[in-house]
Design an enzyme around this catalytic site. Structure first.
Site, PDB file in Angstrom:
ATOM      1  N   HIS A   1       0.564  -1.096   0.042  1.00 32.17           N
ATOM      2  CA  HIS A   1       0.012  -0.166  -0.074  1.00 32.17           C
ATOM      3  C   HIS A   1       0.641   1.036  -0.318  1.00 32.17           C
ATOM      4  CE1 HIS A   1      -3.466  -2.075   0.427  1.00 32.17           C
ATOM      5  NE2 HIS A   1      -2.819  -2.843   2.115  1.00 32.17           N
TER       6      HIS A   1
ATOM      7  N   HIS B   1      -7.970  -8.335   7.217  1.00 27.39           N
ATOM      8  CA  HIS B   1      -6.850  -8.655   6.999  1.00 27.39           C
ATOM      9  C   HIS B   1      -6.687 -10.277   5.954  1.00 27.39           C
ATOM     10  CE1 HIS B   1      -2.392  -8.462   6.433  1.00 27.39           C
ATOM     11  NE2 HIS B   1      -2.701  -7.196   6.819  1.00 27.39           N
TER      12      HIS B   1
ATOM     13  N   GLU C   1      -3.964 -11.242   5.102  1.00 31.25           N
ATOM     14  CA  GLU C   1      -3.384 -12.464   5.796  1.00 31.25           C
ATOM     15  C   GLU C   1      -4.235 -13.146   6.265  1.00 31.25           C
ATOM     16  OE1 GLU C   1       0.239 -11.297   7.938  1.00 31.25           O
ATOM     17  OE2 GLU C   1      -0.722 -13.432   9.650  1.00 31.25           O
TER      18      GLU C   1
HETATM   19  S1  SF4 Z   1       5.510 -11.773   8.407  1.00 27.52           S
HETATM   20 FE1  SF4 Z   1       6.785 -11.668   6.045  1.00 27.52          FE
HETATM   21  S2  SF4 Z   1       5.651  -9.659   4.603  1.00 27.52           S
HETATM   22 FE2  SF4 Z   1       4.541  -9.877   7.233  1.00 27.52          FE
HETATM   23  S3  SF4 Z   1       6.021  -8.234   7.703  1.00 27.52           S
HETATM   24 FE3  SF4 Z   1       6.661 -10.316   8.667  1.00 27.52          FE
HETATM   25  S4  SF4 Z   1       8.585 -10.634   6.877  1.00 27.52           S
HETATM   26 FE4  SF4 Z   1       6.626  -8.795   6.018  1.00 27.52          FE
END
Ligand code: SF4
Length: 291
Positions: free
Chosen positions: A47, A130, A132
């Protein structure tokens, strides 16, 4: 700005800038494009307006839905995608899939699947909307729940049951995971906690908070829809009440010009999706405005 003679000392937090998960996804997309491929990313890789513009200048496209891409090369971003979506795109004969899901996120997805298979009710703390979390929960079995780290009332979704497995979104604050694990312990007999807070997030937070404690004012740079940037701002504000969150140098100039003047020392940090150059631009803008 002419009313003050103070030239502030401006410092950028040590381990700020992109995390490697995001950097790797960007590099993979650029590399494929350099090889002459028709590259599309599934959702924005990051973003950040500057990076978005750079990618689109290179001819890298973005699609919001897997349905919109039938051919060429598709890059899955660091947040990952739901299992069904990955299967769907991998099943398209004309499409090459580059999976740039961050290794830390892959570990969360695997932990979710393992806990669910072992009969644990998987409880994920993070933000429901989110990407993720949407990806990780798709591996977490039928009984899983997602609770919001910012809204305790959602924690009531956790059932009273025998076995609970706790996971977190990678970018939430560690103390939130600790509190939530303690909460779940009161609702079950057998608790397993997998610490899925990303270490990159931790070091970034640690460095930013140290800096915030040493300066008079703190500027957190990053997208307004970036959850880890918002949380970083909250964390910095705990130790440095004069903390502001801006998207970029232009917003700083437009909205906070007066706020800047008279500050003897200013710290700068940014979220996971904020590149180093944005932090440097903010620093240079401060010097231009009040230096
Ligand atoms: S999980 Fe991976 S993509 Fe997410 S903040 Fe940590 S290093 Fe970055």
């Amino acid at each position: 700005a002419m009313t003050t003679a103070i030239r502030p000392e401006v410092r950028i937090a040590e381990r700020a800038g992109f995390c490697y998960g995001v950097r790797l996804a960007i590099d993979k997309a650029k590399h494929a494009r350099d090889e002459g491929k028709e590259v599309t990313t599934l959702g924005q890789l990051v973003h950040n307006p500057g990076i978005k513009a750079d990618l689109s200048d290179r001819g890298i496209k973005t699609a919001d839905l897997a349905d919109q891409v039938e051919g060429g090369t598709l890059v899955i971003r660091a947040h990952g995608v739901p299992a069904g979506e990955l299967e769907q795109v991998r099943g398209k004969p004309e499409l090459e899939v580059i999976d740039a899901t961050c290794t830390w996120v892959v570990q969360s997805q695997k932990a979710a699947a393992e806990l669910a298979a072992a009969g644990y009710t998987v409880c994920i703390i993070g933000h429901e909307d989110h990407p993720e979390v949407k990806g990780v929960r798709s591996y977490a079995g039928d009984k899983h729940v997602v609770v919001d780290d910012m809204d305790r009332s959602t924690w009531e979704r956790v059932p009273h049951t025998k076995k609970i497995g706790v996971l977190s979104q990678s970018t939430i604050l560690p103390y939130k995971l600790e509190e939530f694990a303690a909460f779940c312990l009161r609702r079950c007999h057998d608790l397993r906690v997998v610490n899925t807070v990303c270490p990159v997030t931790l070091t970034r937070q640690a460095d930013s908070v140290v800096l915030a404690g040493e300066v008079e004012a703190m500027i957190v740079v990053g997208g307004k829809n970036s959850s880890n940037t918002k949380e970083l701002a909250v964390k910095c504000a705990d130790v440095c009440p004069a903390t502001i969150h801006v998207a970029d140098a232009d917003e700083l100039e437009a909205e906070h010009r007066d706020w800047l003047s008279g500050k003897a020392s200013i710290g700068i940090t940014g979220g996971t999706s904020t590149p180093e150059v944005d932090l440097e631009e903010v620093r240079d803008r401060i010097y231009a405005l009040v230096g």
